[in-house]
Write a protein that holds these residues in place. Structure first.
Motif, PDB file in Angstrom:
ATOM      1  N   GLU A 117     -33.011 -13.064 -60.389  1.00  0.00           N
ATOM      2  CA  GLU A 117     -32.448 -12.650 -59.038  1.00  0.00           C
ATOM      3  C   GLU A 117     -32.364 -13.845 -58.213  1.00  0.00           C
ATOM      4  OE1 GLU A 117     -32.269 -11.827 -54.924  1.00  0.00           O
ATOM      5  OE2 GLU A 117     -34.445 -12.470 -55.736  1.00  0.00           O
ATOM      6  N   ARG A 118     -30.955 -14.008 -57.567  1.00  0.00           N
ATOM      7  CA  ARG A 118     -30.765 -14.958 -56.627  1.00  0.00           C
ATOM      8  C   ARG A 118     -30.362 -14.650 -55.399  1.00  0.00           C
ATOM      9  NH1 ARG A 118     -32.893 -19.349 -59.489  1.00  0.00           N
ATOM     10  NH2 ARG A 118     -31.948 -19.684 -61.260  1.00  0.00           N
ATOM     11  N   GLY A 119     -30.606 -13.154 -55.000  1.00  0.00           N
ATOM     12  CA  GLY A 119     -30.358 -12.826 -53.740  1.00  0.00           C
ATOM     13  C   GLY A 119     -28.888 -12.525 -53.241  1.00  0.00           C
ATOM     14  N   ARG A 120     -28.175 -12.146 -54.535  1.00  0.00           N
ATOM     15  CA  ARG A 120     -26.847 -12.130 -54.009  1.00  0.00           C
ATOM     16  C   ARG A 120     -26.312 -10.478 -53.976  1.00  0.00           C
ATOM     17  NH1 ARG A 120     -26.731 -16.664 -57.759  1.00  0.00           N
ATOM     18  NH2 ARG A 120     -25.897 -18.564 -56.734  1.00  0.00           N
ATOM     19  N   ILE A 121     -27.143  -9.605 -54.555  1.00  0.00           N
ATOM     20  CA  ILE A 121     -26.906  -8.199 -54.803  1.00  0.00           C
ATOM     21  C   ILE A 121     -27.593  -7.408 -53.899  1.00  0.00           C
ATOM     22  CG2 ILE A 121     -26.794  -6.379 -56.561  1.00  0.00           C
ATOM     23  CD1 ILE A 121     -26.004  -8.416 -58.502  1.00  0.00           C
ATOM     24  N   THR A 122     -27.105  -6.445 -53.143  1.00  0.00           N
ATOM     25  CA  THR A 122     -27.658  -5.723 -52.136  1.00  0.00           C
ATOM     26  C   THR A 122     -27.680  -4.027 -52.808  1.00  0.00           C
ATOM     27  OG1 THR A 122     -25.894  -5.456 -50.814  1.00  0.00           O
ATOM     28  CG2 THR A 122     -27.607  -7.292 -50.219  1.00  0.00           C
ATOM     29  N   ALA A 123     -28.616  -3.324 -52.317  1.00  0.00           N
ATOM     30  CA  ALA A 123     -28.524  -1.839 -52.673  1.00  0.00           C
ATOM     31  C   ALA A 123     -28.666  -1.148 -51.459  1.00  0.00           C
ATOM     32  CB  ALA A 123     -29.718  -1.662 -53.641  1.00  0.00           C
ATOM     33  N   GLU A 124     -27.932   0.085 -51.400  1.00  0.00           N
ATOM     34  CA  GLU A 124     -27.837   0.868 -50.185  1.00  0.00           C
ATOM     35  C   GLU A 124     -27.473   2.333 -50.774  1.00  0.00           C
ATOM     36  OE1 GLU A 124     -25.884   1.608 -45.928  1.00  0.00           O
ATOM     37  OE2 GLU A 124     -25.552  -0.087 -46.966  1.00  0.00           O
ATOM     38  N   ALA A 125     -28.433   3.089 -51.006  1.00  0.00           N
ATOM     39  CA  ALA A 125     -28.298   4.626 -51.066  1.00  0.00           C
ATOM     40  C   ALA A 125     -27.733   4.754 -52.713  1.00  0.00           C
ATOM     41  CB  ALA A 125     -27.069   5.178 -50.414  1.00  0.00           C
ATOM     42  N   LEU A 138     -22.266 -10.373 -71.185  1.00  0.00           N
ATOM     43  CA  LEU A 138     -21.978  -9.148 -70.126  1.00  0.00           C
ATOM     44  C   LEU A 138     -20.436  -8.432 -70.711  1.00  0.00           C
ATOM     45  CD1 LEU A 138     -22.079  -7.810 -67.529  1.00  0.00           C
ATOM     46  CD2 LEU A 138     -20.827  -9.477 -66.425  1.00  0.00           C
ATOM     47  N   ARG A 139     -19.579  -9.589 -71.319  1.00  0.00           N
ATOM     48  CA  ARG A 139     -18.263  -8.959 -71.917  1.00  0.00           C
ATOM     49  C   ARG A 139     -18.494  -7.993 -73.128  1.00  0.00           C
ATOM     50  NH1 ARG A 139     -15.116 -13.899 -73.173  1.00  0.00           N
ATOM     51  NH2 ARG A 139     -16.992 -15.118 -72.470  1.00  0.00           N
ATOM     52  N   GLU A 140     -19.703  -8.110 -73.678  1.00  0.00           N
ATOM     53  CA  GLU A 140     -20.187  -7.068 -74.715  1.00  0.00           C
ATOM     54  C   GLU A 140     -20.807  -5.646 -74.439  1.00  0.00           C
ATOM     55  OE1 GLU A 140     -19.140  -7.602 -77.949  1.00  0.00           O
ATOM     56  OE2 GLU A 140     -18.170  -9.489 -77.800  1.00  0.00           O
ATOM     57  N   ALA A 141     -21.460  -5.949 -73.134  1.00  0.00           N
ATOM     58  CA  ALA A 141     -22.574  -4.713 -72.763  1.00  0.00           C
ATOM     59  C   ALA A 141     -21.764  -3.572 -72.261  1.00  0.00           C
ATOM     60  CB  ALA A 141     -23.328  -5.399 -71.632  1.00  0.00           C
ATOM     61  N   THR A 142     -22.556  -2.422 -72.526  1.00  0.00           N
ATOM     62  CA  THR A 142     -22.375  -1.241 -71.889  1.00  0.00           C
ATOM     63  C   THR A 142     -23.217  -0.883 -70.706  1.00  0.00           C
ATOM     64  OG1 THR A 142     -23.992  -0.085 -73.290  1.00  0.00           O
ATOM     65  CG2 THR A 142     -21.643  -0.302 -73.924  1.00  0.00           C
ATOM     66  N   HIS A 143     -24.125  -1.617 -70.561  1.00  0.00           N
ATOM     67  CA  HIS A 143     -24.960  -1.589 -69.410  1.00  0.00           C
ATOM     68  C   HIS A 143     -25.614  -2.827 -68.929  1.00  0.00           C
ATOM     69  CE1 HIS A 143     -25.266   2.306 -71.337  1.00  0.00           C
ATOM     70  NE2 HIS A 143     -25.982   2.951 -70.230  1.00  0.00           N
ATOM     71  N   VAL A 144     -26.008  -3.066 -67.593  1.00  0.00           N
ATOM     72  CA  VAL A 144     -26.414  -4.377 -67.136  1.00  0.00           C
ATOM     73  C   VAL A 144     -27.680  -4.219 -66.320  1.00  0.00           C
ATOM     74  CG1 VAL A 144     -24.397  -4.661 -65.561  1.00  0.00           C
ATOM     75  CG2 VAL A 144     -26.150  -6.293 -66.200  1.00  0.00           C
ATOM     76  N   LEU A 145     -28.665  -4.740 -66.441  1.00  0.00           N
ATOM     77  CA  LEU A 145     -29.848  -4.594 -65.641  1.00  0.00           C
ATOM     78  C   LEU A 145     -29.884  -5.509 -64.460  1.00  0.00           C
ATOM     79  CD1 LEU A 145     -32.545  -2.845 -65.613  1.00  0.00           C
ATOM     80  CD2 LEU A 145     -33.576  -4.742 -66.526  1.00  0.00           C
ATOM     81  N   VAL A 146     -29.757  -5.036 -63.182  1.00  0.00           N
ATOM     82  CA  VAL A 146     -29.642  -6.109 -62.113  1.00  0.00           C
ATOM     83  C   VAL A 146     -30.481  -5.622 -61.107  1.00  0.00           C
ATOM     84  CG1 VAL A 146     -27.916  -6.287 -60.311  1.00  0.00           C
ATOM     85  CG2 VAL A 146     -27.257  -5.366 -62.320  1.00  0.00           C
ATOM     86  N   PRO A 147     -31.256  -6.754 -60.594  1.00  0.00           N
ATOM     87  CA  PRO A 147     -32.185  -6.902 -59.591  1.00  0.00           C
ATOM     88  C   PRO A 147     -31.626  -6.963 -58.423  1.00  0.00           C
ATOM     89  CG  PRO A 147     -32.260  -8.933 -60.568  1.00  0.00           C
ATOM     90  CD  PRO A 147     -31.060  -8.187 -61.291  1.00  0.00           C
ATOM     91  N   ASP A 148     -31.821  -6.117 -57.283  1.00  0.00           N
ATOM     92  CA  ASP A 148     -31.320  -6.550 -55.974  1.00  0.00           C
ATOM     93  C   ASP A 148     -32.127  -7.462 -55.144  1.00  0.00           C
ATOM     94  OD1 ASP A 148     -33.602  -5.042 -54.866  1.00  0.00           O
ATOM     95  OD2 ASP A 148     -32.680  -3.179 -54.425  1.00  0.00           O
ATOM     96  N   THR A 149     -31.934  -7.574 -53.731  1.00  0.00           N
ATOM     97  CA  THR A 149     -32.531  -8.586 -53.033  1.00  0.00           C
ATOM     98  C   THR A 149     -33.836  -8.304 -52.900  1.00  0.00           C
ATOM     99  OG1 THR A 149     -31.765  -7.645 -51.151  1.00  0.00           O
ATOM    100  CG2 THR A 149     -30.134  -9.545 -51.790  1.00  0.00           C
ATOM    101  N   ASP A 150     -34.235  -7.219 -52.996  1.00  0.00           N
ATOM    102  CA  ASP A 150     -35.760  -6.578 -52.918  1.00  0.00           C
ATOM    103  C   ASP A 150     -36.625  -6.599 -54.224  1.00  0.00           C
ATOM    104  OD1 ASP A 150     -35.632  -6.295 -49.917  1.00  0.00           O
ATOM    105  OD2 ASP A 150     -34.814  -4.367 -50.247  1.00  0.00           O
TER     106      ASP A 150
END
Length: 346
Positions: A117-125, A138-150
């Motif tokens: 996580e590099r503090g670039r993605i935020t989550a809201e609702a 990523l170009r082969e993936a169907t799902h990506v696990l993403v951490p948000d700023t929290d």
């Protein structure tokens, strides 16, 4: 601690070695470019080696990734297992495990992760906005696990509205991409079983350990190629391997490879046993970064002029080794993080 593999782990590693050895040939790797080898991926999933990770644990996965690394097999195996199978198995809800794990096991779903996580993605609702500049496979993936700023974890479908993927070139040919999210819908992973931040820290430790295992295999494969080359290549009427400088360089590379392996085994064993392993995963990742780049440089140098040939098989080990050197934290970054952990404990 016991690093001896179980019967199931040894059987899985042996099967992986045969599949990778048979299909990850230099010709097929060259033909794959930056994409995955569809036939190899199908063979792995059909043999149950993706689904088996849930049973053989992280130490078993490390053994399997060593076999992939030896051949630099062009498939998103490490990413799918670390960010898909193990992340969902360890932190997903019962419904998520029942829905997602079968598809990941059969290869129908391919996972990757926007880590660290590099503090670039935020989550809201439940909707994410932000960018991750370079995500492997990523170009082969169907799902990506993403951490948000929290540092909460979210699983995003790559075909969902608000998700844009653009190609990115990385050192290793891992079909990487830039992930841009604009109000993309996502589902939370770890909300029911672990608190915010705990699932992230555990997944990062698992990923660092898994990719350190991949680096151990990359280094072992590079060294094996160097040993074979210097044993058969003659100079002044004798094999290059009889030169003392060559022997010392190869010996140093062997010791570095073993250091990566043993620290990775320890971290994986501790994580499987539910023991504290944050600093152990950092230690394994540091060895994978610092020692890994030394080994792949040595492998290329020991090939002499042949090592400068971009089409030579050893060059692929060099590219993978340098990519793994920096992925999930370079040596200095990992050392600083480890120092902070030890200072807090002191």
């Amino acid at each position: 601690m016991d690093f001896h593999p179980t019967e199931e782990q040894a059987a899985a590693a042996g099967l992986a070695a045969r599949i990778f050895g048979d299909l990850a040939t230099h010709e097929r790797l060259a033909a794959a470019g930056t994409g995955s080898d569809a036939e190899l991926w199908k063979a792995l999933t059909a043999a149950g080696l993706t689904a088996a990770v849930e049973e053989v644990g992280l130490l078993g996965l490390v053994l399997l990734l060593e076999e992939q690394g030896r051949t630099t097999a062009q498939v998103p195996y490490a990413a799918t297992c670390a960010y898909g199978v193990l992340a969902v198995a360890r932190h997903g809800s019962a419904e998520q495990r029942a829905r997602l794990l079968p598809a990941l096991g059969t290869g129908e779903a391919v996972a990757t992760g926007a880590f660290p996580e590099r503090g670039r993605i935020t989550a809201e609702a439940g909707r994410l906005t932000g960018t991750a500049p370079a995500v492997p496979w990523l170009r082969e993936a169907t799902h990506v696990l993403v951490p948000d700023t929290d540092r909460a974890l979210w699983l995003v479908r790559t075909d969902a509205p608000g998700v844009r993927i653009s190609a990115v070139d990385t050192t290793a040919p891992w079909a990487a991409g830039r992930l841009t999210l604009t109000g993309a819908e996502a589902e939370r992973i770890g909300a029911d079983r672990t608190g915010a931040g705990e699932a992230y820290a555990d997944t990062l430790a698992v990923a660092r350990t898994a990719f350190a295992g991949l680096q151990a295999g990359v280094c072992a494969g590079s060294l094996a190629r160097a040993v074979e080359y210097t044993s058969t290549r003659e100079q002044f009427g004798r094999p290059l391997s009889t030169n003392q400088g060559v022997m010392l360089r190869a010996a140093d590379a062997y010791m570095d490879t073993e250091a990566i392996r043993v620290t990775t085994y320890e971290a994986a064993w501790r994580i499987d046993e539910g023991l504290a392993a944050h600093e152990h995963a950092l230690t394994a990742a540091w060895w994978a970064s610092e020692a890994g780049k030394r080994v792949v440089h040595a492998g290329q140098h020991l090939h002499g002029g042949m090592g400068a040939d971009l089409d030579h098989p050893v060059h692929r080990h060099f590219l993978w080794g340098r990519q793994l050197d920096a992925y999930l934290g370079c040596g200095s970054e990992l050392l600083a993080e480890l120092g902070a952990v030890l200072a807090q404990e002191g």
